[in-house]
Design a protein around this motif. Sequence first.
Motif, mmCIF file in Angstrom:
data_model
loop_
_atom_site.group_PDB
_atom_site.id
_atom_site.type_symbol
_atom_site.label_atom_id
_atom_site.label_comp_id
_atom_site.label_asym_id
_atom_site.label_seq_id
_atom_site.Cartn_x
_atom_site.Cartn_y
_atom_site.Cartn_z
ATOM 1 N N LEU A 36 -4.056 6.640 4.977
ATOM 2 C CA LEU A 36 -3.055 5.872 4.244
ATOM 3 C C LEU A 36 -1.946 5.422 5.170
ATOM 4 O O LEU A 36 -1.479 6.205 6.008
ATOM 5 N N THR A 37 -1.522 4.173 5.054
ATOM 6 C CA THR A 37 -0.253 3.779 5.637
ATOM 7 C C THR A 37 0.829 4.061 4.602
ATOM 8 O O THR A 37 0.635 3.840 3.405
ATOM 9 N N VAL A 38 1.957 4.545 5.055
ATOM 10 C CA VAL A 38 3.066 4.911 4.167
ATOM 11 C C VAL A 38 4.323 4.233 4.692
ATOM 12 O O VAL A 38 4.798 4.546 5.789
ATOM 13 N N ASP A 39 4.858 3.296 3.939
ATOM 14 C CA ASP A 39 6.072 2.576 4.317
ATOM 15 C C ASP A 39 7.242 3.077 3.483
ATOM 16 O O ASP A 39 7.155 3.157 2.253
ATOM 17 N N ARG A 134 4.407 5.329 8.501
ATOM 18 C CA ARG A 134 3.587 6.453 8.927
ATOM 19 C C ARG A 134 2.134 6.158 8.582
ATOM 20 O O ARG A 134 1.856 5.377 7.676
ATOM 21 N N LEU A 135 1.249 6.823 9.280
ATOM 22 C CA LEU A 135 -0.162 6.735 8.975
ATOM 23 C C LEU A 135 -0.688 8.159 8.822
ATOM 24 O O LEU A 135 -0.592 8.971 9.744
ATOM 25 N N ALA A 365 -7.615 4.533 -4.744
ATOM 26 C CA ALA A 365 -6.324 5.217 -4.694
ATOM 27 C C ALA A 365 -5.241 4.333 -5.287
ATOM 28 O O ALA A 365 -5.342 3.110 -5.278
ATOM 29 N N PRO A 366 -4.204 4.945 -5.838
ATOM 30 C CA PRO A 366 -3.095 4.138 -6.351
ATOM 31 C C PRO A 366 -2.442 3.339 -5.225
ATOM 32 O O PRO A 366 -2.442 3.767 -4.078
ATOM 33 N N SER A 367 -1.889 2.202 -5.569
ATOM 34 C CA SER A 367 -1.191 1.390 -4.583
ATOM 35 C C SER A 367 0.301 1.398 -4.901
ATOM 36 O O SER A 367 0.734 1.933 -5.903
ATOM 37 N N GLY A 368 1.067 0.768 -3.999
ATOM 38 C CA GLY A 368 2.509 0.697 -4.236
ATOM 39 C C GLY A 368 3.149 2.077 -4.231
ATOM 40 O O GLY A 368 2.832 2.939 -3.421
ATOM 41 N N SER A 369 4.056 2.312 -5.164
ATOM 42 C CA SER A 369 4.822 3.556 -5.188
ATOM 43 C C SER A 369 4.193 4.625 -6.075
ATOM 44 O O SER A 369 4.791 5.658 -6.313
ATOM 45 N N ALA A 379 -0.815 2.352 1.121
ATOM 46 C CA ALA A 379 -1.993 1.496 1.057
ATOM 47 C C ALA A 379 -3.114 2.151 1.846
ATOM 48 O O ALA A 379 -2.871 2.856 2.827
ATOM 49 N N ASP A 380 -4.346 1.937 1.409
ATOM 50 C CA ASP A 380 -5.492 2.437 2.166
ATOM 51 C C ASP A 380 -5.525 1.766 3.528
ATOM 52 O O ASP A 380 -5.339 0.549 3.637
ATOM 53 N N TYR A 381 -5.781 2.550 4.560
ATOM 54 C CA TYR A 381 -5.879 1.999 5.908
ATOM 55 C C TYR A 381 -7.348 1.785 6.222
ATOM 56 O O TYR A 381 -8.128 2.738 6.270
ATOM 57 N N ALA A 382 -7.744 0.541 6.427
ATOM 58 C CA ALA A 382 -9.142 0.211 6.699
ATOM 59 C C ALA A 382 -9.424 0.425 8.177
ATOM 60 O O ALA A 382 -8.932 -0.310 9.035
#
Length: 463
Positions: A36-39, A134-135, A365-369, A379-382
């Motif tokens: 996951l990328t986490v912003d 973060r990833l 997986a849920p997106s956004g917050s 967001a899922d990291y491809a």
Amino acid sequence: MTEIRLPLTPGQHLLDFLESIRPGGAAAAFNISFRLTVDGPLDRNRLFDAIAASIERHDALRTALVRGRGMAEQVIGSGVAPETIVERAPPGSWATEQLAIERMLVTHNNAPFDLTRPPLVRVLLLEDESDERRLLQVTVHHSVADAWSLEVLKNDIGQHYRAAAGSAPTPTPPEVRYEQIVLDELAALESPRADAARAFWPEYLGEVEILRMPGKYAAQWQDRAITSRGDRSVTATESAAVRALAGKLRATPFMLIAAAYGLLVGHLCGREAYLMPTFGHGRRDPRLHQAVAMLFNPFLITFRWSPRMSFAELVAAFKQSCLMAYPHQWYPFIEVLEICPELSVSLIEPESALFPVQMLNIPKAPSGSALFGPGCVTADYALHRTSVGNVLPIDGMLTVKGTQEGMAMTFNAAQRLWNDELASAICAAVVDICLAAARNPGVELRRLTETIDGRFDSTLWSV
């Protein structure tokens, strides 16, 4: 907590079998991850606490595989913490440094687990200089979890994280305990259903074989540590055309794509009958939808076609073949190998390349917050560079993911056989076939093979 000792499930027994024929394979290759990328702001300590709480919630994640009295068994422990690594991401933007980041993720994913020491979970958190992105990669050994389990674990971690801030309830214990799941899996082998499956599979599989395809690029890819993948996204208009055709043929869009894929592989190999490996997710009981366990099961579908058939006839025949096999898809693949011994020779041949269609409907997986709460977007990291090993010695996998808006296909290519150019051609050709059939469901397959030939030449393919 007293240790709980249990026999291996059939799925775990399959991995143990593969380890016996490829020593070191189970420890080095059978690792699966979500990324996951986490912003935005993320409380690192709260995240790690949420991961630890999720591991404690699922007995499977606290399971070790040990050998005693000459046979393998699993032992459930408690109070175990995962290995956690925090590193700075390579300097520069995430886009420009993607390859370096992906190499770090693959190295972390591919590191072997000691299967005797739980938890069979490890965590990598990459942070940028500003701490605004973060990833997260969470890796689990396949003997205790499957792809569906990763989505369950991901959502559990998010709920524990939000619960610590008071914005979500703490997850309750799973409805069905892991110990009961294991016992039910083993009890099924003594049921009348198992007797019916033992009678079904040898007759259904018959003399048909799995394709074995030595790769043209074997020498070139032999020493590569990572593999590549090609993607083909389907537009909303194209997706609508495929879905409309599926409705007209009384099939699912997935069956259309799988049939097109089967035609492509059969034509390229010069085979009009072969076995198509695929997978069931093993969660027929809705209570297991929130369970972490290794419940997936590979099984086989017979695929037959001829040049004079129409695409509509191909889909009807493929659908019928699927309907015959689906009632018995739960029967453990390791048991199928025992009652069909000639099949195992094809499966374990190191130079064979199998082309299964992965029939796995994984919840997204849920997106956004939704995962970590307000102000923290995920967001899922491809990952476009994948690990060397797969669960079975399967050297190719076409994954088809569908949404209401569109469908995406990914061909995960084995490192010693294929490359991005070939993977992309395969995905694009499948789309070509489906769209041509959408315009004319009665088109003969010999016409569609001309479409396939337009995508491939002598520099790409060797059988």
